[in-house]
Each structure stands twice: as C-alpha cells, then as structure tokens.
Design an enzyme around this catalytic site. Structure first.
Site, PDB file in Angstrom:
ATOM      1  N   CYS A 135       0.836  -1.205   0.000  1.00  0.00           N
ATOM      2  CA  CYS A 135       0.000   0.000   0.000  1.00  0.00           C
ATOM      3  C   CYS A 135       0.867   1.250   0.000  1.00  0.00           C
ATOM      4  O   CYS A 135       1.435   1.628   1.044  1.00  0.00           O
ATOM      5  CB  CYS A 135      -0.928  -0.008   1.224  1.00  0.00           C
ATOM      6  SG  CYS A 135      -2.005   1.441   1.325  1.00  0.00           S
ATOM      7  N   CYS A 138      -0.376   4.109   2.222  1.00  0.00           N
ATOM      8  CA  CYS A 138      -0.212   3.827   3.645  1.00  0.00           C
ATOM      9  C   CYS A 138       1.224   4.063   4.094  1.00  0.00           C
ATOM     10  O   CYS A 138       1.472   4.630   5.168  1.00  0.00           O
ATOM     11  CB  CYS A 138      -0.583   2.378   3.958  1.00  0.00           C
ATOM     12  SG  CYS A 138      -2.222   1.873   3.427  1.00  0.00           S
ATOM     13  N   ASP A 139       2.185   3.619   3.284  1.00  0.00           N
ATOM     14  CA  ASP A 139       3.560   3.531   3.749  1.00  0.00           C
ATOM     15  C   ASP A 139       4.561   4.391   2.997  1.00  0.00           C
ATOM     16  O   ASP A 139       5.736   4.444   3.375  1.00  0.00           O
ATOM     17  CB  ASP A 139       4.022   2.069   3.669  1.00  0.00           C
ATOM     18  CG  ASP A 139       3.169   1.153   4.537  1.00  0.00           C
ATOM     19  OD1 ASP A 139       2.691   1.624   5.588  1.00  0.00           O
ATOM     20  OD2 ASP A 139       2.970  -0.013   4.161  1.00  0.00           O
TER      21      ASP A 139
END
Length: 316
Positions: A135, A138-139
C-alpha cells in the site's frame, strides 16, 4: 440447538469493527466472526499516521485492538471460526461455521476485506512492515529520500509508482514481462516521470534484507537467465488484490473481479438484509478510514432494516 442473532458481522477489519461498535451501542448484540487474520491488513502494518485522532501515529495492531475493545465494551460478542457454507436464500440467513455448527441471523454484514496478492518469493512475507508493503498511500511517507522498487505492470502499479515519487529519491518499476498491462494513459504518465526507472522482463526471485530491513531485490533476467541484485530500501508489491468472497458461493452479486456490488450511496447488496462494507466492496480507496466509514453505513443500514422488519431484539 441453532443459535440465532439479530446481526452477524463476518470480518474484523476497520469496517467490521466499526459496524460492531455502532450496533452494540444500539443494543443489537451483534456477533462478530473472526477469520484467520483478526483485525485485517492493519495488523501487518507497523505505524499508522493517517488515521484521524492520533497526531503521533499509532501501531496498526494497537489500533485494531482498541477498536475491538470498544466494541466489546458495548456488548459485541466475538468468535473465531471459518464460514464454510452460507444460505442466503431466505431469512433468517444460515451460516455454517467451523467449531460452532449452524448460526442464523436476521441480517448479515460482510466485511471480509480483500487480500493483497503476493509473489510468494523468499524474504517477501518475512519483511512485511520492514520494507515490504502492498500500500503506497499507507507507507510511502516512511521512504522519504530513499530508493523504492514497485513490482507490477498494471494500472495500480503505475499509480503507486507515480505516487511514491513524491517521497522517494528513485522509483524503479520491475515487471516480469517486457510489456506493461497498464492502460496507455497510465503508462505514458509513468514514463514521463523522470524519477521512475525501468527493469522490464525481470522476474523477482528474492527479497534481500539486513538487520534494519530490506536492502535489495534479486531478479532474474528472462532473456539471459542471469540474476542481478537491485539495491533498494523498500519493495512495494502491486500485483492486485483478491476480495474474500469465495465462501459466498455466488449468492451475492459481484463485479468481474469478485468485489461485492452495493447500491450506490448505501451498503445494500442484491439480497435484502445482507450488507457489505470495507475493502470487500471497495477496489478504489482501500483505506482504513474509508473502510471504517463504510462500516458505520452498514451498521445504520442494518439497524434501519431490522426496525422496518420488526426483528430487532428478537434474537440474542
């Protein structure tokens, strides 16, 4: 003896747990069925910095644990087990669950999520959260100024590669074919990005890691058969997701890739009394906050359905 419930929630990611909180607070006594990965994909995430209310961030497992405790505080009941068979032909709906036999419910909320596809190569799963991710949104922030490899050749891979150039010093796309599956507009956008380099016709063989996490990706040149090590600080696997809908036996309407279709603006499926929320019906955003919001929608839709059918509080 068959146990009956007002609502059974299948799945415990942000969507299922939010639905459980709302229904439990409404005295609906929901039963929440946990699968083999309680808490969903966030339990494999280290620090979550984009969930509102946590200015210093929070660990993914801790966030899921807190949401579960909140649901339990209001009376939600949790059980672990596989759903092996479903009968959604009439209410009460029937679920066959390993270890519990048949359960019945007037309503069902499906929040089983979508599982990221992995390559299955050595070092990949071992380093999830230590440099391996599925992701970018997300990261990506954690890789500011670092080298990143994106594996994949479809639209999602191109989108993630472009997004990651906001943070990384270099993004390298690795694809096992010499051509990309992505749409022309997505390919053109990625190829025009000066931060993106290309390693096509390369098959990933192994994720290499050291003491602090990922240090490289070993790939095989499909033309020569030779292996080479690409240095990197992070590997983003972008080869798609698989919605967890197989256990439904085709009773719920899905799109061609298996994602549950809901009535626009609601969580309603094609079967009255069955609702869906979270990644199992969302192939676009796939974020914890959007999953939680759809879980709230499912709980409210479910509560209104029960009230309209005068079934609320009829069961345990």
């Amino acid at each position: 003896m068959t146990t009956k419930y007002n609502t059974i929630i299948v799945g415990t990611g942000p969507a299922g747990l939010t639905a459980a909180i709302y229904l439990a607070r409404a005295n609906m006594n929901p039963l929440v069925l946990e699968g083999p990965e309680p808490g969903g994909q966030l339990t494999t995430t280290t620090e979550v910095e984009n969930f509102p209310g946590f200015p210093d961030g929070i660990m993914g497992p801790e966030l899921m644990s807190n949401m579960r405790k909140q649901a339990e505080r209001f009376g939600a009941v949790f059980k672990s087990g596989w759903v092996t068979r479903t009968d959604l032909s009439q209410r009460p709906f029937k679920l066959e669950v390993d270890g519990f036999g048949e359960l019945q419910a007037e309503t069902i909320i499906l929040s089983t999520g979508a599982s990221a596809k992995y390559l299955g190569i050595p070092g990949e799963r071992d380093n999830v959260g230590r440099g391996v991710s599925t992701c970018a949104t997300c990261d990506g922030f954690f890789f500011r100024g670092k080298k990143i490899i994106v594996i994949g050749g479809g639209d999602s891979a191109m989108e993630e590669a472009n997004f990651l150039t906001r943070f990384a010093s270099e993004v390298r796309v690795v694809n096992r074919r010499d051509e990309l599956r992505a749409s022309k507009i997505m390919q053109d956008r990625a190829r025009a990005n000066e931060k993106i380099t290309w390693s096509l016709n390369r098959t990933p063989v192994e994720v290499v890691a050291g003491g602090l996490g990922v240090t490289g990706l070993k790939v095989r040149n499909n033309e020569t058969g030779e292996e080479e090590l690409l240095e990197t600080d992070g590997v983003f696997v972008a080869i798609g997701h698989t919605p967890n809908t197989g256990f439904l036996g085709g009773q719920i309407e899905t799109d061609e890739t298996g994602y549950i279709i809901v009535k626009p603006g609601t969580s309603e499926t094609n079967i009255p009394g069955v609702f869906a929320c979270g990644d199992v019906q969302d192939n676009k955003y796939r974020q914890a906050i959007t999953a939680a919001g759809s879980g709230c929608m499912a709980a409210l839709d479910c509560e209104r359905f029960l009230e309209a059918h005068e079934a609320a509080h009829a069961f345990v």
